[in-house]
Design an enzyme around this catalytic site. Structure first.
Site, PDB file in Angstrom:
ATOM      1  N   GLY A  70      18.359 -30.075  14.614  1.00 36.19           N
ATOM      2  CA  GLY A  70      18.722 -30.328  13.223  1.00 36.19           C
ATOM      3  C   GLY A  70      18.115 -31.654  12.814  1.00 36.19           C
ATOM      4  O   GLY A  70      18.186 -32.636  13.567  1.00 36.19           O
TER       5      GLY A  70
ATOM      6  N   ASP B 100      10.923 -36.135  12.971  1.00 38.15           N
ATOM      7  CA  ASP B 100      12.246 -36.745  13.038  1.00 38.15           C
ATOM      8  C   ASP B 100      12.211 -38.041  13.837  1.00 38.15           C
ATOM      9  O   ASP B 100      12.888 -39.014  13.488  1.00 38.15           O
ATOM     10  CB  ASP B 100      13.247 -35.770  13.658  1.00 38.15           C
TER      11      ASP B 100
END
Length: 300
Positions: free
Chosen positions: A39, A242
């Site tokens: 995520g 990320d």
């Protein structure tokens, strides 16, 4: 201590490695399979925590299932505060990831992440208000991101916004955030009718565009600046973006300049893609410093 809050998605990544992607109606054999925490929000929180002794808090939601339990344990192991991660009557979000040819294809099923609505934050606004920096992405509902960005603007809290995956409503966010970090594709989605150099100049020192193997580009208010990527033997690119965002945020909290924060983030991303899993390769600060020394890049 600088307090960073990451408000965003929390998922379990279901990762398959194959030597080629099947055509429609075709079945191919995979080479490997793994389940790893992911995520974009969770990844960026872990990337920051690996580098910084400062407090980083995750705000989001998981489901009442085994994936949710595993993810919360992973936060604990990575020193990410998770008391503001709720458990909701939904399935934990998942990402189906196919790795092939040094690249990836991802399908996201939001699950509990879709429950992170403005109303979900009703008891958390004061917690958010304690932050010096808030990090946002696009894997929770847009109305939540917009409400957070406006709240942060009103309360002089810096916001790093990673508009990934791209969506048409992203432009509404621009006036309320301090740093925007799209990749080249997401930048085109945001500004379809403008040339890249024109956009970068308009949003100088705010818009940082990642170009994959070509590096990173931004405008410093005077000239266009391009910071090259570092060649690496690629194992898994899933968490590269990320890692970049978490490391860039770390650089900002260390009071590094934007260009030096980007250089640090490029090195962190370079290290991350050499191991398996979105979070598996995210480096510690000692690893980043060792690589900076090897490359003779002096940031401190």
């Amino acid at each position: 201590m600088t307090k960073v809050s990451v408000i965003g998605s929390i998922s379990m990544d279901l990762v398959t490695r194959t030597n080629r992607v099947p055509n429609a109606g075709e079945t191919v054999f995979g080479e490997d399979f793994a389940m790893v925490p992911g995520g974009k929000g969770a990844n960026q929180a872990v990337a920051f925590a690996r580098l910084s002794p400062n407090e980083v808090s995750m705000i989001g939601a998981v489901g009442k299932d085994a994936f949710g339990e595993s993810i919360l344990q992973n936060f604990k192991e990575n020193a990410v505060l998770f008391e503001n991660v709720g458990t909701v009557p939904q399935t934990t979000g998942i990402a189906q990831i196919t790795l092939y040819d040094d690249d990836n294809r991802i399908i996201i099923i939001p699950g509990a992440n879709n429950e992170v609505l403005p109303s979900y934050l009703a008891d958390l606004w004061e917690k958010i208000k304690e932050s010096q920096l808030v990090i946002l992405q696009n894997e929770i509902p847009h109305e939540t991101n917009l409400a957070i960005a406006k709240f942060c603007k009103e309360n002089a809290i810096k916001v790093l916004y990673n508009p990934a995956p791209a969506r048409k409503t992203d432009l509404e966010m621009i006036d309320f955030v301090d740093y925007i970090t799209p990749n080249e594709h997401e930048c085109k989605e945001l500004f379809p009718n403008l040339a890249l150099e024109e956009i970068l100049k308009k949003y100088s020192n705010r818009l940082i565009v990642t170009l994959g193997s070509e590096g990173v580009i931004f405008h410093d208010g005077e000239t266009l600046q391009k910071i090259p990527a570092i060649k690496a033997k690629v194992v898994d690119t899933t968490g590269a973006g990320d890692t970049f965002n978490g490391a860039f945020a770390f650089g900002l909290t260390e009071n590094l300049s934007i260009s030096d924060s980007i250089r640090l983030a490029v090195v962190a991303s370079h290290l991350s893609i050499q191991k398996f899993g979105a979070q598996g390769g995210m480096p510690k600060l000692s690893e980043v410093k060792a690589k900076l020394k090897e490359l003779e890049i002096n940031l401190y």
